[in-house]
Design a protein around this motif. Sequence first.
Motif, PDB file in Angstrom:
ATOM      1  N   ARG A 231     -21.828 -21.999 -77.577  1.00  0.00           N
ATOM      2  CA  ARG A 231     -21.565 -22.295 -76.170  1.00  0.00           C
ATOM      3  C   ARG A 231     -22.839 -22.193 -75.335  1.00  0.00           C
ATOM      4  NH1 ARG A 231     -20.706 -20.107 -71.671  1.00  0.00           N
ATOM      5  NH2 ARG A 231     -20.861 -17.984 -72.464  1.00  0.00           N
ATOM      6  N   THR A 232     -23.724 -21.247 -75.676  1.00  0.00           N
ATOM      7  CA  THR A 232     -24.961 -21.085 -74.900  1.00  0.00           C
ATOM      8  C   THR A 232     -25.850 -22.325 -75.001  1.00  0.00           C
ATOM      9  OG1 THR A 232     -25.875 -19.929 -76.818  1.00  0.00           O
ATOM     10  CG2 THR A 232     -25.023 -18.576 -75.017  1.00  0.00           C
ATOM     11  N   VAL A 233     -25.876 -22.944 -76.171  1.00  0.00           N
ATOM     12  CA  VAL A 233     -26.665 -24.173 -76.361  1.00  0.00           C
ATOM     13  C   VAL A 233     -26.034 -25.314 -75.562  1.00  0.00           C
ATOM     14  CG1 VAL A 233     -27.449 -25.894 -78.055  1.00  0.00           C
ATOM     15  CG2 VAL A 233     -27.502 -23.445 -78.624  1.00  0.00           C
ATOM     16  N   TYR A 234     -24.709 -25.402 -75.640  1.00  0.00           N
ATOM     17  CA  TYR A 234     -23.984 -26.443 -74.903  1.00  0.00           C
ATOM     18  C   TYR A 234     -24.176 -26.265 -73.394  1.00  0.00           C
ATOM     19  CZ  TYR A 234     -20.046 -29.600 -73.865  1.00  0.00           C
ATOM     20  OH  TYR A 234     -19.248 -30.627 -73.416  1.00  0.00           O
ATOM     21  N   LEU A 235     -24.150 -25.019 -72.932  1.00  0.00           N
ATOM     22  CA  LEU A 235     -24.367 -24.723 -71.511  1.00  0.00           C
ATOM     23  C   LEU A 235     -25.735 -25.233 -71.062  1.00  0.00           C
ATOM     24  CD1 LEU A 235     -23.792 -23.359 -68.788  1.00  0.00           C
ATOM     25  CD2 LEU A 235     -24.502 -21.182 -69.815  1.00  0.00           C
ATOM     26  N   GLN A 236     -26.755 -25.024 -71.880  1.00  0.00           N
ATOM     27  CA  GLN A 236     -28.093 -25.487 -71.513  1.00  0.00           C
ATOM     28  C   GLN A 236     -28.139 -27.004 -71.432  1.00  0.00           C
ATOM     29  OE1 GLN A 236     -30.803 -23.479 -70.567  1.00  0.00           O
ATOM     30  NE2 GLN A 236     -31.401 -25.516 -69.844  1.00  0.00           N
ATOM     31  N   LYS A 237     -27.456 -27.687 -72.339  1.00  0.00           N
ATOM     32  CA  LYS A 237     -27.431 -29.157 -72.313  1.00  0.00           C
ATOM     33  C   LYS A 237     -26.700 -29.670 -71.073  1.00  0.00           C
ATOM     34  CE  LYS A 237     -28.041 -30.138 -77.215  1.00  0.00           C
ATOM     35  NZ  LYS A 237     -27.543 -30.871 -78.396  1.00  0.00           N
ATOM     36  N   ILE A 238     -25.632 -28.975 -70.692  1.00  0.00           N
ATOM     37  CA  ILE A 238     -24.908 -29.356 -69.468  1.00  0.00           C
ATOM     38  C   ILE A 238     -25.810 -29.175 -68.252  1.00  0.00           C
ATOM     39  CG2 ILE A 238     -23.011 -28.695 -67.933  1.00  0.00           C
ATOM     40  CD1 ILE A 238     -21.420 -27.980 -70.493  1.00  0.00           C
ATOM     41  N   THR A 239     -26.504 -28.044 -68.206  1.00  0.00           N
ATOM     42  CA  THR A 239     -27.424 -27.768 -67.100  1.00  0.00           C
ATOM     43  C   THR A 239     -28.519 -28.827 -67.022  1.00  0.00           C
ATOM     44  OG1 THR A 239     -26.999 -25.396 -67.326  1.00  0.00           O
ATOM     45  CG2 THR A 239     -28.960 -26.041 -66.092  1.00  0.00           C
ATOM     46  N   ASN A 240     -29.075 -29.193 -68.180  1.00  0.00           N
ATOM     47  CA  ASN A 240     -30.109 -30.242 -68.220  1.00  0.00           C
ATOM     48  C   ASN A 240     -29.558 -31.577 -67.732  1.00  0.00           C
ATOM     49  OD1 ASN A 240     -31.819 -28.340 -69.308  1.00  0.00           O
ATOM     50  ND2 ASN A 240     -31.655 -29.100 -71.410  1.00  0.00           N
ATOM     51  N   SER A 241     -28.312 -31.884 -68.113  1.00  0.00           N
ATOM     52  CA  SER A 241     -27.706 -33.151 -67.702  1.00  0.00           C
ATOM     53  C   SER A 241     -27.435 -33.178 -66.202  1.00  0.00           C
ATOM     54  CB  SER A 241     -26.403 -33.385 -68.474  1.00  0.00           C
ATOM     55  OG  SER A 241     -26.663 -33.579 -69.842  1.00  0.00           O
ATOM     56  N   LEU A 242     -27.046 -32.032 -65.636  1.00  0.00           N
ATOM     57  CA  LEU A 242     -26.836 -31.968 -64.187  1.00  0.00           C
ATOM     58  C   LEU A 242     -28.142 -32.185 -63.435  1.00  0.00           C
ATOM     59  CD1 LEU A 242     -24.374 -28.949 -63.881  1.00  0.00           C
ATOM     60  CD2 LEU A 242     -23.884 -31.340 -63.357  1.00  0.00           C
ATOM     61  N   THR A 243     -29.234 -31.623 -63.971  1.00  0.00           N
ATOM     62  CA  THR A 243     -30.553 -31.844 -63.376  1.00  0.00           C
ATOM     63  C   THR A 243     -30.908 -33.324 -63.444  1.00  0.00           C
ATOM     64  OG1 THR A 243     -31.253 -29.635 -64.039  1.00  0.00           O
ATOM     65  CG2 THR A 243     -32.989 -31.218 -63.489  1.00  0.00           C
ATOM     66  N   ALA A 244     -30.643 -33.928 -64.599  1.00  0.00           N
ATOM     67  CA  ALA A 244     -30.930 -35.357 -64.771  1.00  0.00           C
ATOM     68  C   ALA A 244     -30.040 -36.224 -63.879  1.00  0.00           C
ATOM     69  CB  ALA A 244     -30.729 -35.751 -66.241  1.00  0.00           C
ATOM     70  N   LEU A 245     -28.816 -35.744 -63.638  1.00  0.00           N
ATOM     71  CA  LEU A 245     -27.880 -36.489 -62.807  1.00  0.00           C
ATOM     72  C   LEU A 245     -28.446 -36.693 -61.397  1.00  0.00           C
ATOM     73  CD1 LEU A 245     -24.884 -37.588 -62.983  1.00  0.00           C
ATOM     74  CD2 LEU A 245     -24.223 -35.453 -61.888  1.00  0.00           C
ATOM     75  N   THR A 246     -29.088 -35.660 -60.888  1.00  0.00           N
ATOM     76  CA  THR A 246     -29.645 -35.745 -59.540  1.00  0.00           C
ATOM     77  C   THR A 246     -30.932 -36.569 -59.514  1.00  0.00           C
ATOM     78  OG1 THR A 246     -30.846 -33.657 -59.833  1.00  0.00           O
ATOM     79  CG2 THR A 246     -28.645 -33.547 -58.866  1.00  0.00           C
TER      80      THR A 246
END
Length: 252
Positions: A231-246
């Motif tokens: 889950r910690t790895v998945y959380l980091q990927k989600i965070t990276n995608s949110l940054t990319a989203l903006t």
Amino acid sequence: MKLLKLEHVQKVFIEGKNRVEALHDISLTVEREEYVAIMGESGAGKTTLLNIMATLDRPSSGQIELNGQNLEKMKENQAARFRRQYLGFVFQNFNLLDTFNNRDNIFLPLVLAEMPYLKMQQRLEPLAQQLKITELLDRFPAEISGGQRQRIAVARAMITQPKLLLADEPTGALDSKNTLSLLNLFAEINLSGQTILMVTHSALAASYSQRTLFIKDGVIFHELYRGAQPRTVYLQKITNSLTALTSEKVGH
């Protein structure tokens, strides 16, 4: 096996002389027993999409099927009955009735469906044990904590044995301890076979899902699958995608 299917869903709002396209061209499927999170900035169309899935709003165009039934052609009385039979709802602010005790709040959708009291009680007992709320049933919402109120709201959503549990920012009004408690509860419910679709601003909340969809300007902009990742790895990927989203750049 597919539970929910959307094809080319568009939603347009007319505000005075302005035409606002909240959803542009949404196509997605949700499998039975899947746990899907939907993320995006405010105004991206997340809540509009959830309301359409919930039959609380209708698309301007496109098709929606849930459990093999075409939703956008339902009349309002059919849609209300369908919501009671197939959908459970968990909201950010609990939406409990202060004048009802917790037991009666949970029973409310079954009362509307005219279920006999004995059958309601039979449904509640194992659910209350699973959600650890047995000792809260005869108290009132104002007498319990926010985390406990959200568990009562989850029980109300699940007592109808819904095909799909829809959660709209379910951790938004909770502190960090109660947020983790609720997210672990959702994961447990999902493992027991409950399909969940959750709209959230929280990367942490989304990291408990199996799949995360990112919406931007009314379209699905990106998608992540957790698979066997911690889950910690998945959380980091989600965070990276949110940054990319903006920044409108999504790495693969």
